[in-house]
Write a protein that holds these residues in place. Sequence first.
Motif, PDB file in Angstrom:
ATOM      1  N   ASP A  12     -35.271 -26.206  11.088  1.00 12.68           N
ATOM      2  CA  ASP A  12     -34.276 -26.348  10.021  1.00 12.68           C
ATOM      3  C   ASP A  12     -34.930 -26.794   8.714  1.00 12.68           C
ATOM      4  O   ASP A  12     -34.602 -26.277   7.644  1.00 12.68           O
ATOM      5  N   ARG A  69     -36.950 -23.759   7.294  1.00 11.22           N
ATOM      6  CA  ARG A  69     -36.126 -22.717   6.667  1.00 11.22           C
ATOM      7  C   ARG A  69     -35.467 -23.216   5.385  1.00 11.22           C
ATOM      8  O   ARG A  69     -35.220 -22.438   4.471  1.00 11.22           O
ATOM      9  N   PRO A 106     -29.881 -23.543  10.012  1.00 12.69           N
ATOM     10  CA  PRO A 106     -28.515 -23.510  10.536  1.00 12.69           C
ATOM     11  C   PRO A 106     -27.818 -24.865  10.464  1.00 12.69           C
ATOM     12  O   PRO A 106     -26.618 -24.933  10.216  1.00 12.69           O
ATOM     13  N   ARG A 151     -27.073 -25.565   6.640  1.00 14.08           N
ATOM     14  CA  ARG A 151     -26.057 -24.648   6.143  1.00 14.08           C
ATOM     15  C   ARG A 151     -24.678 -24.991   6.692  1.00 14.08           C
ATOM     16  O   ARG A 151     -23.678 -24.970   5.962  1.00 14.08           O
ATOM     17  N   THR A 152     -24.602 -25.333   7.975  1.00 15.23           N
ATOM     18  CA  THR A 152     -23.315 -25.677   8.590  1.00 15.23           C
ATOM     19  C   THR A 152     -22.736 -26.953   7.984  1.00 15.23           C
ATOM     20  O   THR A 152     -21.537 -27.029   7.694  1.00 15.23           O
TER      21      THR A 152
END
Length: 296
Positions: A22, A25, A35, A38-39
Motif C-alpha cells: 500500500d 503504490r 487499496p 484509497r478505501t
Amino acid sequence: MDLEGVLLTAVGAALILLMIADVFRTLLYPHGSGPVGRTIMRGFWLLSKKLRGGASSAAAPLAMAAVIAAWATLAAVGWALLYLPHLPAGFSYSNGIPRQADFAEALYISLVALSTAGFGEIVAVHPVLRLVMAFQAVAGFGLLTATVSWILQTYPALSRRRALAHQLNLFREAAGPAGIAALEARHAAALLESMAENVASVSIDLLSFHETYYFHEVEQRGSLPATLAYAHQLASEAQDSDNTELRFAGRMLYAALEDLAGVLRGKFGHVGDTSSDVFDHYELHHRHRRPPERRG
C-alpha cells in the motif's frame, strides 16, 4: 512451531506485505494508489457528504491521518503476530520484567521495535528473531519518512490546483463579459497557453496524487470544480477566433481539458459524454452546483 504458530506467522506476514504494498503504490507508483489508502480516503469523503449534506474540508486531512494510522497498525500488528509464537522462550527479559506470552506483550515488543525506541528490557535471543526486529526498526524509520514525504508531496499539488482556479477567476473578473475579446489576440493566446499548461499539471497531479481529489475547497474562488466550465468556455471562444495564434492556443487548452476530463472519468467515475458534462458532474460532486430539481 505448531500449526497455530504457523498460521499466526502467515497472517502477520500478510499484514506486513499489505502495508508495504500500500505504501509502495501510494508513494512510489506513478499512477496508482494503495487499496487501503484509497478505501479510507473515499470512505471519509462519502461519510462527510452523508453527514453534512456536502463534502467537508476536514474530511481529506482526517482521512490522510487515518491512512497513516492504518499503515502503522498493519505494521505493528503484523510483526506482533510474528513474535507471538516465540513468546516467552525466544526473548530475554531484564530482572523484574514479568515473562508473558499473550498478544499484548507481542504488540508491546512490536511497537518498541517499530518506533526504534529500543528500551532494552526485552531482547530477542534467537538469531532470526534478532534479524526480524532489526528489519522492523528499519521499516519503522522508513514508514515515518514515507508519511512525511507523502504529506510534503500532497500540498504542493493542492497549491497548483488552487492557483489554476484563482488564475481563471482573475481572468474572468478582469475580462468581464467580453471574455477573450477584451484582450489583444497575442496576449489572450499567451494566457490560454499558460492555462493549458496548468491544466495539464493538474491532470498529472490527480494521476500521481490520487488523494488530492478528495480535498474540498471551502471558498468557491479557489475551487477548480467551480471554474472548469469557464475554462471550457474560453477554449471554445478561442477556437472560433479569426486569429491563427489564438485558435492554436484554444486548441491547446481544449486538448488539456479533454485530458483532464478523461482522468476524472477514468479514475474517479465521473460520467458524461462530453468533457463539459464531466466537468458539470465534477462540480456537482463537490457541491458547488445545485442538483436539478425534479418535476413531478
